[in-house]
Design a protein around this motif. Structure first.
Motif, mmCIF file in Angstrom:
data_model
loop_
_atom_site.group_PDB
_atom_site.id
_atom_site.type_symbol
_atom_site.label_atom_id
_atom_site.label_comp_id
_atom_site.label_asym_id
_atom_site.label_seq_id
_atom_site.Cartn_x
_atom_site.Cartn_y
_atom_site.Cartn_z
ATOM 1 N N PRO A 153 -56.849 -89.761 42.883
ATOM 2 C CA PRO A 153 -55.639 -90.530 43.197
ATOM 3 C C PRO A 153 -54.923 -90.999 41.921
ATOM 4 N N GLY A 154 -53.670 -90.594 41.792
ATOM 5 C CA GLY A 154 -52.873 -91.002 40.647
ATOM 6 C C GLY A 154 -53.056 -90.161 39.397
ATOM 7 N N VAL A 155 -53.937 -89.171 39.440
ATOM 8 C CA VAL A 155 -54.183 -88.321 38.264
ATOM 9 C C VAL A 155 -53.912 -86.858 38.620
ATOM 10 N N VAL A 156 -52.987 -86.256 37.891
ATOM 11 C CA VAL A 156 -52.619 -84.864 38.108
ATOM 12 C C VAL A 156 -53.310 -83.996 37.057
ATOM 13 N N GLY A 157 -53.992 -82.956 37.511
ATOM 14 C CA GLY A 157 -54.589 -81.993 36.597
ATOM 15 C C GLY A 157 -53.521 -81.020 36.117
ATOM 16 N N VAL A 158 -53.601 -80.644 34.851
ATOM 17 C CA VAL A 158 -52.635 -79.743 34.242
ATOM 18 C C VAL A 158 -53.398 -78.549 33.669
ATOM 19 N N LEU A 159 -52.971 -77.347 34.027
ATOM 20 C CA LEU A 159 -53.529 -76.128 33.444
ATOM 21 C C LEU A 159 -52.368 -75.283 32.942
ATOM 22 N N LYS B 123 -47.839 -94.017 34.055
ATOM 23 C CA LYS B 123 -48.322 -95.318 33.575
ATOM 24 C C LYS B 123 -47.719 -96.474 34.363
ATOM 25 N N ASP B 124 -46.503 -96.273 34.851
ATOM 26 C CA ASP B 124 -45.816 -97.285 35.640
ATOM 27 C C ASP B 124 -45.557 -96.693 37.032
ATOM 28 N N PRO B 125 -46.287 -97.157 38.057
ATOM 29 C CA PRO B 125 -46.113 -96.593 39.403
ATOM 30 C C PRO B 125 -44.682 -96.700 39.942
ATOM 31 N N SER B 126 -43.894 -97.611 39.402
ATOM 32 C CA SER B 126 -42.508 -97.731 39.859
ATOM 33 C C SER B 126 -41.623 -96.631 39.267
ATOM 34 N N GLN B 127 -42.150 -95.864 38.288
ATOM 35 C CA GLN B 127 -41.422 -94.751 37.689
ATOM 36 C C GLN B 127 -42.322 -93.510 37.691
ATOM 37 N N PRO B 128 -42.581 -92.940 38.873
ATOM 38 C CA PRO B 128 -43.548 -91.842 38.974
ATOM 39 C C PRO B 128 -43.123 -90.550 38.285
ATOM 40 N N ALA B 129 -41.840 -90.381 37.964
ATOM 41 C CA ALA B 129 -41.392 -89.165 37.271
ATOM 42 C C ALA B 129 -41.608 -89.252 35.764
ATOM 43 N N LYS B 130 -41.989 -90.423 35.269
ATOM 44 C CA LYS B 130 -42.286 -90.595 33.843
ATOM 45 C C LYS B 130 -43.802 -90.543 33.670
ATOM 46 N N LEU B 131 -44.274 -89.320 33.500
ATOM 47 C CA LEU B 131 -45.709 -89.105 33.346
ATOM 48 C C LEU B 131 -46.094 -89.121 31.879
ATOM 49 N N SER B 132 -47.373 -89.326 31.654
ATOM 50 C CA SER B 132 -47.958 -89.267 30.325
ATOM 51 C C SER B 132 -49.068 -88.236 30.400
ATOM 52 N N VAL B 133 -48.998 -87.210 29.543
ATOM 53 C CA VAL B 133 -49.954 -86.107 29.618
ATOM 54 C C VAL B 133 -50.829 -86.085 28.370
ATOM 55 N N SER B 134 -52.105 -85.768 28.578
ATOM 56 C CA SER B 134 -53.024 -85.640 27.438
ATOM 57 C C SER B 134 -53.911 -84.426 27.666
ATOM 58 N N PHE B 135 -54.240 -83.764 26.561
ATOM 59 C CA PHE B 135 -55.064 -82.561 26.618
ATOM 60 C C PHE B 135 -56.387 -82.720 25.883
ATOM 61 N N THR C 31 -54.797 -61.427 24.863
ATOM 62 C CA THR C 31 -55.703 -62.451 25.394
ATOM 63 C C THR C 31 -54.904 -63.540 26.096
ATOM 64 N N ILE C 32 -55.575 -64.202 27.016
ATOM 65 C CA ILE C 32 -54.950 -65.304 27.742
ATOM 66 C C ILE C 32 -55.442 -66.607 27.131
ATOM 67 N N ASN C 33 -54.499 -67.415 26.730
ATOM 68 C CA ASN C 33 -54.788 -68.728 26.154
ATOM 69 C C ASN C 33 -54.531 -69.769 27.243
ATOM 70 N N SER C 34 -55.444 -70.717 27.388
ATOM 71 C CA SER C 34 -55.226 -71.777 28.378
ATOM 72 C C SER C 34 -55.722 -73.108 27.829
ATOM 73 N N ILE C 35 -55.154 -74.165 28.370
ATOM 74 C CA ILE C 35 -55.569 -75.517 28.014
ATOM 75 C C ILE C 35 -55.426 -76.389 29.260
ATOM 76 N N SER C 36 -56.395 -77.276 29.452
ATOM 77 C CA SER C 36 -56.392 -78.185 30.604
ATOM 78 C C SER C 36 -56.188 -79.616 30.134
#
Length: 190
Positions: A70-76, A96-108, A85-90
């Motif tokens: 809940p609240g965490v989107v996986g990114v591949l 960070k602010d539920p009132s602004q759900p389109a402003k995501l913060s992504v980390s790899f 070769t196929i390069n991938s990263i997850s």
């Protein structure tokens, strides 16, 4: 010259050498998708155009989003490199602010700082326009992706999304087109 200027010029030199898009001043604060629904955004998106950056060097690029918890989107992110070769990263993305759900913060990477991932516009079924910007003192570095649910995008949709980027000062002349040719990209689907 103060320390901020020296550091900014040093960062500019390093980033410019790596084909990043660096602009003077601070990051713009564009409007994002209203009432963003992460659940509808899940699935695979094809990279159609993007600003150049050091971490994406291949073709046939895709981004696949899934619900990790809940609240965490996986990114591949996947791409086909020139050597076949196929390069991938997850990674993970969170609002960070539920009132602004389109402003995501992504980390790899576990201990690396996260980066902004702002969905400026999407209809969930056909296109997505994503913008990211990081302030570097008196400069900022920009990233942008125009993505589609299909390997192609109608020219009128592409031009509309490029217009949105241009309206916030993004150098659309720097956008690179991704090769999504079905034959060339076939290793991505095996």
């Amino acid at each position: 010259m103060n320390a901020i200027h020296v550091i900014s010029l040093a960062l500019l030199s390093v980033l410019a050498a790596n084909a990043q898009v660096i602009m003077p001043g601070r990051c713009p604060k564009p409007a994002v998708q209203e009432n963003f629904d992460a659940a509808r955004y899940l699935g695979t998106w094809y990279d159609i155009q993007r600003l150049p950056h050091t971490f994406q060097k291949g073709e046939c690029s895709t981004a696949t989003y899934s619900l990790k918890s809940p609240g965490v989107v996986g990114v591949l992110n996947r791409e086909l490199l020139a050597d076949g070769t196929i390069n991938s990263i997850s990674g993970s993305a969170v609002a960070k602010d539920p009132s602004q759900p389109a402003k995501l913060s992504v980390s790899f990477f576990e201990f690396a700082p996260s980066a902004p991932y702002w969905v400026l516009s999407t209809d969930y079924d056909n296109y997505s326009l994503v913008y990211s910007c990081t302030d570097l003192g008196v400069l900022h570095v920009e990233f942008a992706w125009i993505m589609s649910r299909q390997p192609t995008m109608p020219e009128e949709t592409l031009e509309e999304l490029r217009g949105t980027l241009s309206s916030i000062g993004v150098r659309v002349d720097k956008l690179l087109s991704s090769n999504q040719d079905s034959v060339y990209c076939s290793p991505m689907h095996q």
